[in-house]
Scaffold this motif. Structure first.
Motif, mmCIF file in Angstrom:
data_model
loop_
_atom_site.group_PDB
_atom_site.id
_atom_site.type_symbol
_atom_site.label_atom_id
_atom_site.label_comp_id
_atom_site.label_asym_id
_atom_site.label_seq_id
_atom_site.Cartn_x
_atom_site.Cartn_y
_atom_site.Cartn_z
ATOM 1 N N ALA A 283 5.982 -5.776 -3.930
ATOM 2 C CA ALA A 283 6.353 -4.412 -3.558
ATOM 3 C C ALA A 283 5.931 -3.415 -4.634
ATOM 4 C CB ALA A 283 7.857 -4.333 -3.324
ATOM 5 N N THR A 284 5.462 -2.256 -4.218
ATOM 6 C CA THR A 284 4.885 -1.269 -5.121
ATOM 7 C C THR A 284 5.524 0.093 -4.889
ATOM 8 O OG1 THR A 284 2.781 -2.453 -4.977
ATOM 9 C CG2 THR A 284 2.710 -0.267 -5.922
ATOM 10 N N SER A 285 5.631 0.899 -5.946
ATOM 11 C CA SER A 285 6.225 2.231 -5.846
ATOM 12 C C SER A 285 5.492 3.193 -6.768
ATOM 13 C CB SER A 285 7.716 2.177 -6.231
ATOM 14 O OG SER A 285 8.297 3.467 -6.237
ATOM 15 N N MET A 286 5.488 4.471 -6.399
ATOM 16 C CA MET A 286 4.936 5.523 -7.240
ATOM 17 C C MET A 286 5.963 6.646 -7.366
ATOM 18 S SD MET A 286 1.464 7.810 -6.732
ATOM 19 C CE MET A 286 0.388 6.510 -7.347
ATOM 20 N N ASP A 287 6.066 7.229 -8.544
ATOM 21 C CA ASP A 287 7.018 8.326 -8.702
ATOM 22 C C ASP A 287 6.465 9.585 -8.038
ATOM 23 O OD1 ASP A 287 5.061 8.967 -10.722
ATOM 24 O OD2 ASP A 287 6.565 10.265 -11.644
ATOM 25 N N PRO A 288 7.327 10.557 -7.680
ATOM 26 C CA PRO A 288 6.878 11.743 -6.937
ATOM 27 C C PRO A 288 5.818 12.573 -7.644
ATOM 28 C CG PRO A 288 9.254 11.523 -6.790
ATOM 29 C CD PRO A 288 8.799 10.515 -7.799
ATOM 30 N N SER A 289 5.715 12.454 -8.973
ATOM 31 C CA SER A 289 4.696 13.213 -9.702
ATOM 32 C C SER A 289 3.321 12.570 -9.590
ATOM 33 C CB SER A 289 5.087 13.326 -11.175
ATOM 34 O OG SER A 289 4.941 12.071 -11.839
ATOM 35 N N GLY A 290 3.261 11.323 -9.119
ATOM 36 C CA GLY A 290 1.993 10.614 -9.021
ATOM 37 C C GLY A 290 1.492 10.074 -10.340
ATOM 38 N N LYS A 291 2.331 10.088 -11.395
ATOM 39 C CA LYS A 291 1.884 9.668 -12.722
ATOM 40 C C LYS A 291 2.187 8.211 -13.041
ATOM 41 C CE LYS A 291 2.306 14.306 -14.729
ATOM 42 N NZ LYS A 291 2.985 15.135 -15.768
ATOM 43 N N LEU A 292 3.228 7.642 -12.417
ATOM 44 C CA LEU A 292 3.651 6.287 -12.742
ATOM 45 C C LEU A 292 3.593 5.370 -11.522
ATOM 46 C CD1 LEU A 292 6.823 6.879 -14.967
ATOM 47 C CD2 LEU A 292 4.537 6.241 -15.742
ATOM 48 N N VAL B 165 12.544 6.610 -9.764
ATOM 49 C CA VAL B 165 13.393 7.785 -9.579
ATOM 50 C C VAL B 165 12.647 9.023 -10.062
ATOM 51 C CG1 VAL B 165 15.594 8.841 -10.223
ATOM 52 C CG2 VAL B 165 15.450 6.372 -9.849
ATOM 53 N N PRO B 166 12.730 10.171 -9.349
ATOM 54 C CA PRO B 166 12.102 11.409 -9.827
ATOM 55 C C PRO B 166 12.513 11.716 -11.270
ATOM 56 C CG PRO B 166 12.917 11.715 -7.594
ATOM 57 C CD PRO B 166 13.402 10.364 -8.040
ATOM 58 N N GLY B 167 11.540 12.135 -12.061
ATOM 59 C CA GLY B 167 11.793 12.423 -13.462
ATOM 60 C C GLY B 167 11.150 11.431 -14.400
ATOM 61 N N GLY B 168 10.774 10.248 -13.902
ATOM 62 C CA GLY B 168 10.035 9.285 -14.704
ATOM 63 C C GLY B 168 10.841 8.539 -15.740
ATOM 64 N N ARG B 169 12.171 8.520 -15.633
ATOM 65 C CA ARG B 169 12.989 7.836 -16.629
ATOM 66 C C ARG B 169 13.704 6.602 -16.112
ATOM 67 N NH1 ARG B 169 16.017 12.845 -19.847
ATOM 68 N NH2 ARG B 169 14.089 13.892 -20.545
ATOM 69 N N LEU B 170 13.897 6.511 -14.796
ATOM 70 C CA LEU B 170 14.669 5.420 -14.215
ATOM 71 C C LEU B 170 13.911 4.751 -13.081
ATOM 72 C CD1 LEU B 170 18.164 7.192 -13.901
ATOM 73 C CD2 LEU B 170 17.466 5.577 -15.693
ATOM 74 N N ALA B 171 14.252 3.471 -12.850
ATOM 75 C CA ALA B 171 13.754 2.722 -11.700
ATOM 76 C C ALA B 171 14.919 1.964 -11.089
ATOM 77 C CB ALA B 171 12.655 1.749 -12.114
ATOM 78 N N LEU C 75 0.846 -1.191 0.000
ATOM 79 C CA LEU C 75 0.000 0.000 0.000
ATOM 80 C C LEU C 75 0.880 1.240 0.000
ATOM 81 C CD1 LEU C 75 -0.086 1.535 3.009
ATOM 82 C CD2 LEU C 75 -1.528 -0.398 3.575
ATOM 83 N N LEU C 76 0.334 2.317 -0.522
ATOM 84 C CA LEU C 76 1.015 3.610 -0.503
ATOM 85 C C LEU C 76 -0.016 4.695 -0.729
ATOM 86 C CD1 LEU C 76 1.215 4.550 -3.736
ATOM 87 C CD2 LEU C 76 3.087 2.908 -3.729
ATOM 88 N N PHE C 77 0.386 5.938 -0.469
ATOM 89 C CA PHE C 77 -0.490 7.086 -0.676
ATOM 90 C C PHE C 77 0.041 7.931 -1.825
ATOM 91 C CE2 PHE C 77 -1.504 5.799 3.594
ATOM 92 C CZ PHE C 77 -2.875 5.997 3.656
ATOM 93 N N SER C 78 -0.878 8.427 -2.639
ATOM 94 C CA SER C 78 -0.488 9.290 -3.739
ATOM 95 C C SER C 78 0.126 10.581 -3.203
ATOM 96 C CB SER C 78 -1.713 9.634 -4.601
ATOM 97 O OG SER C 78 -1.399 10.669 -5.512
ATOM 98 N N PRO C 79 1.265 11.032 -3.775
ATOM 99 C CA PRO C 79 1.875 12.277 -3.320
ATOM 100 C C PRO C 79 1.135 13.520 -3.802
ATOM 101 C CG PRO C 79 3.126 11.361 -5.134
ATOM 102 C CD PRO C 79 2.076 10.352 -4.785
ATOM 103 N N THR C 80 0.206 13.355 -4.757
ATOM 104 C CA THR C 80 -0.453 14.515 -5.353
ATOM 105 C C THR C 80 -1.962 14.521 -5.197
ATOM 106 O OG1 THR C 80 -0.566 13.373 -7.496
ATOM 107 C CG2 THR C 80 1.366 14.749 -7.078
ATOM 108 N N ARG C 81 -2.562 13.372 -4.813
ATOM 109 C CA ARG C 81 -4.023 13.297 -4.693
ATOM 110 C C ARG C 81 -4.406 12.623 -3.387
ATOM 111 N NH1 ARG C 81 -5.789 10.258 -9.983
ATOM 112 N NH2 ARG C 81 -3.845 9.146 -9.590
#
Length: 205
Positions: free
Chosen positions: A112-121, A163-169, A71-77
């Motif tokens: 395990a689950t992850s979301m990028d800081p923009s909340g898009k991925l 990783v912030p920027g949406g290009r790397l994991a 589980l995780l919480f969206s950083p933007t919503r």
């Protein structure tokens, strides 16, 4: 639950979700969200719960996945995301009425689950159903549209981070008795661009 400044235990969240698999504080800091294997013999046991830090008790219980794994919480919503044994990913409104929205069902048990800081991925560990190395699936958080999977090199993946920027994991894992490796991936090509080694045994964080 610990008071970091004083180094003392202030509460114990004895939730109703069975053996714990993941936890996270709500963005407002008022609750601790618990995800567990599920408790009881019901076909759909309670596996997600919010714990009130002020009242020191559980205040909401959800029957989400027949066993929640992440589980995780969206950083933007104002949303909470859960994933679990039924191979689904669900968004839950928080705070407010517990309405859920399910993203398309995916192959394999979700880890395990992850979301990028923009909340898009979103990214999550998905062990293959017929053996072989673990893999990581990536999708758009809003639509569930899948991107290029990260697969083929790591036998056991315990952790994924975008990783912030949406290009790397970044992925990490390993099994007991083996040297663990950390991989940095290009999300566009689905290929590793760097390998960090030196850990003895499992790398869990």
């Amino acid at each position: 639950i610990w008071d970091v400044a004083r180094g003392v235990e202030v509460d114990a969240a004895n939730g109703a979700v069975g053996p714990l698999r993941a936890l996270a504080f709500t963005p407002d800091g008022l609750h601790l969200a618990l995800a567990g294997q599920g408790q009881g013999d019901d076909e759909m046991p309670a596996d997600v719960q919010l714990w009130s830090l002020a009242a020191r008790r559980g205040v909401e219980v959800q029957r989400a996945h027949r066993g929640a794994a992440a589980l995780l919480f969206s950083p933007t919503r104002s949303l909470m995301l859960t994933a679990g044994a039924d191979r689904t990913i669900k968004w839950w409104s928080h705070p407010g009425p517990a309405r859920s929205r399910e993203l398309p069902r995916h192959t394999g048990r979700l880890g395990a689950t992850s979301m990028d800081p923009s909340g898009k991925l979103l990214a999550w560990v998905a062990p293959p159903t017929h053996g072989g190395p673990d893999e990581v699936q990536v999708c758009e958080a809003e639509t569930g549209a899948l991107g290029t999977p990260l697969r083929g090199v790591q036998k056991s993946i315990r952790l994924v981070a975008l990783v912030p920027g949406g290009r790397l994991a970044v992925t990490a894992g390993g099994d007991r008795g083996e040297e663990a490796e950390v991989y940095v991936w290009d999300l566009g090509t689905g290929r590793p661009v760097r390998v960090l080694s030196g850990h003895k045994g499992q790398c869990l964080g």
